[in-house]
Design a protein around this motif. Sequence first.
Motif, short mmCIF file in Angstrom:
data_model
loop_
_atom_site.label_atom_id
_atom_site.label_comp_id
_atom_site.label_asym_id
_atom_site.label_seq_id
_atom_site.Cartn_x
_atom_site.Cartn_y
_atom_site.Cartn_z
N VAL A 149 -24.67 -7.77 1.73
CA VAL A 149 -24.55 -6.66 2.68
C VAL A 149 -24.09 -7.17 4.04
O VAL A 149 -23.22 -6.58 4.69
N ALA A 150 -24.64 -8.29 4.47
CA ALA A 150 -24.26 -8.86 5.77
C ALA A 150 -22.78 -9.23 5.79
O ALA A 150 -22.09 -9.01 6.80
N GLN A 151 -22.28 -9.77 4.68
CA GLN A 151 -20.88 -10.16 4.62
C GLN A 151 -19.98 -8.93 4.65
O GLN A 151 -18.93 -8.92 5.31
N VAL A 152 -20.38 -7.89 3.93
CA VAL A 152 -19.58 -6.66 3.92
C VAL A 152 -19.55 -6.04 5.31
O VAL A 152 -18.50 -5.59 5.78
N GLN A 153 -20.69 -6.02 5.98
CA GLN A 153 -20.74 -5.46 7.34
C GLN A 153 -19.90 -6.28 8.30
O GLN A 153 -19.23 -5.72 9.20
N ALA A 154 -19.91 -7.59 8.15
CA ALA A 154 -19.10 -8.47 9.01
C ALA A 154 -17.62 -8.18 8.81
O ALA A 154 -16.83 -8.16 9.77
N MET A 155 -17.23 -7.95 7.56
CA MET A 155 -15.83 -7.62 7.27
C MET A 155 -15.45 -6.29 7.95
O MET A 155 -14.38 -6.15 8.54
N ALA A 156 -16.37 -5.33 7.84
CA ALA A 156 -16.10 -4.02 8.43
C ALA A 156 -15.95 -4.13 9.94
O ALA A 156 -15.09 -3.47 10.54
N ARG A 157 -16.77 -4.94 10.56
CA ARG A 157 -16.68 -5.11 12.02
C ARG A 157 -15.32 -5.66 12.43
O ARG A 157 -14.84 -5.37 13.54
N GLN A 158 -14.72 -6.46 11.57
CA GLN A 158 -13.43 -7.05 11.90
C GLN A 158 -12.26 -6.14 11.55
O GLN A 158 -11.15 -6.34 12.04
N MET A 159 -12.52 -5.14 10.73
CA MET A 159 -11.45 -4.24 10.30
C MET A 159 -11.46 -2.89 11.02
O MET A 159 -10.41 -2.26 11.19
N VAL A 160 -12.63 -2.45 11.44
CA VAL A 160 -12.76 -1.14 12.08
C VAL A 160 -12.73 -1.31 13.60
O VAL A 160 -13.40 -2.22 14.13
N PRO A 161 -11.98 -0.49 14.31
CA PRO A 161 -11.97 -0.58 15.78
C PRO A 161 -13.38 -0.54 16.33
O PRO A 161 -14.25 0.19 15.84
N ALA A 162 -13.63 -1.34 17.36
CA ALA A 162 -14.98 -1.50 17.91
C ALA A 162 -15.61 -0.17 18.32
O ALA A 162 -16.80 0.07 18.08
N GLN A 215 -11.97 -1.53 -0.10
CA GLN A 215 -12.66 -0.25 0.05
C GLN A 215 -12.74 0.17 1.53
O GLN A 215 -12.57 1.35 1.86
N ILE A 216 -12.99 -0.80 2.40
CA ILE A 216 -13.06 -0.50 3.84
C ILE A 216 -11.69 -0.03 4.34
O ILE A 216 -11.58 0.92 5.12
N LYS A 217 -10.65 -0.71 3.85
CA LYS A 217 -9.29 -0.33 4.24
C LYS A 217 -9.00 1.12 3.83
O LYS A 217 -8.48 1.92 4.62
N TRP A 218 -9.35 1.44 2.59
CA TRP A 218 -9.12 2.81 2.11
C TRP A 218 -9.96 3.83 2.89
O TRP A 218 -9.47 4.87 3.30
N GLY A 219 -11.24 3.51 3.09
CA GLY A 219 -12.13 4.43 3.80
C GLY A 219 -11.67 4.70 5.21
O GLY A 219 -11.70 5.84 5.70
N LEU A 220 -11.21 3.66 5.90
CA LEU A 220 -10.74 3.82 7.28
C LEU A 220 -9.49 4.70 7.32
O LEU A 220 -9.35 5.58 8.18
N SER A 221 -8.57 4.48 6.36
CA SER A 221 -7.36 5.28 6.29
C SER A 221 -7.68 6.74 5.99
O SER A 221 -7.10 7.66 6.59
N TYR A 222 -8.64 6.96 5.10
CA TYR A 222 -9.03 8.32 4.74
C TYR A 222 -9.63 9.06 5.94
O TYR A 222 -9.30 10.21 6.22
N MET A 223 -10.52 8.40 6.66
CA MET A 223 -11.17 9.03 7.82
C MET A 223 -10.17 9.34 8.92
O MET A 223 -10.23 10.39 9.57
N ASP A 224 -9.23 8.41 9.14
CA ASP A 224 -8.23 8.62 10.18
C ASP A 224 -7.30 9.78 9.84
O ASP A 224 -6.98 10.61 10.71
N SER A 225 -6.87 9.85 8.58
CA SER A 225 -5.90 10.87 8.19
C SER A 225 -6.53 12.26 8.11
O SER A 225 -5.90 13.26 8.46
#
Length: 243
Positions: A149-162, A215-225
């Motif tokens: 979980v910590a690794q997934v959250q760390a990835m999300a922090r680096q992919m999602v705008p602060a 999954q984070i990439k897809w989720g971010l794109s979905y939320m933005d669009s």
Amino acid sequence: MSRISVRGFAVASATAVTTVGAVVGVAAGGAPAADDNNFEAAAADTTLLADIPTGQQAQVQIASLTQQADAQASAADAAAKKSAEESARIQAAKDAKSKKQAAEERVEAERLAAEKAAKEKKEKEEAERASRSSVRDASSFAAQGSYTVAQVQAMARQMVPADQFQCFSNIVNHESTWNYRAVNPSSGAYGLMQALPGHKMSSAGADWQTNPATQIKWGLSYMDSRYGSPCGAWSFWQANKWY
């Protein structure tokens, strides 16, 4: 019947007395003030106090003074009216000037507010662009066999705008508690964002089932669009308990 002309009532008592004195002077043999013809003409048009019965002389004097007082009162009323009109004109000019100044100040305030809003919007957009340009892409993460979980959250922090991460995190926490292999037994929704159906995430990468970055990439794109941003999606989720 006593000779009392209209003009006689309008003559001041002092003038009448003077006229009486003139007549008395002529009667006494004094030098006339004018020739006989002029004197006769003037005398014909003038009522003398001496011609008025003694009991009526006071009335004549009062009438004369009353006319003078009326004339003075009329003149005073006219002057007061003129003064009031001038004051009203001056006040109207002041009011018009004040209204004009207030309107100009309002327009200027609105202009400054619009400029400020435009500047803040531009700065926000620039900050968002800078934030997005600084995030990492899903392909920049090396694939692993499994992720904590910590690794997934760390990835999300680096992919999602602060400025959007907390909203993104809130949704993921409610949907899957950060379990990238989570499956909804009744609907079949899959992954961090509980995509339904899960294979929709293949648009972001073929490894959508095993790679949380995809999954984070897809989720971010979905939320933005669909909602404009993760925070827009979170606002909708709070109101509807889904997004």
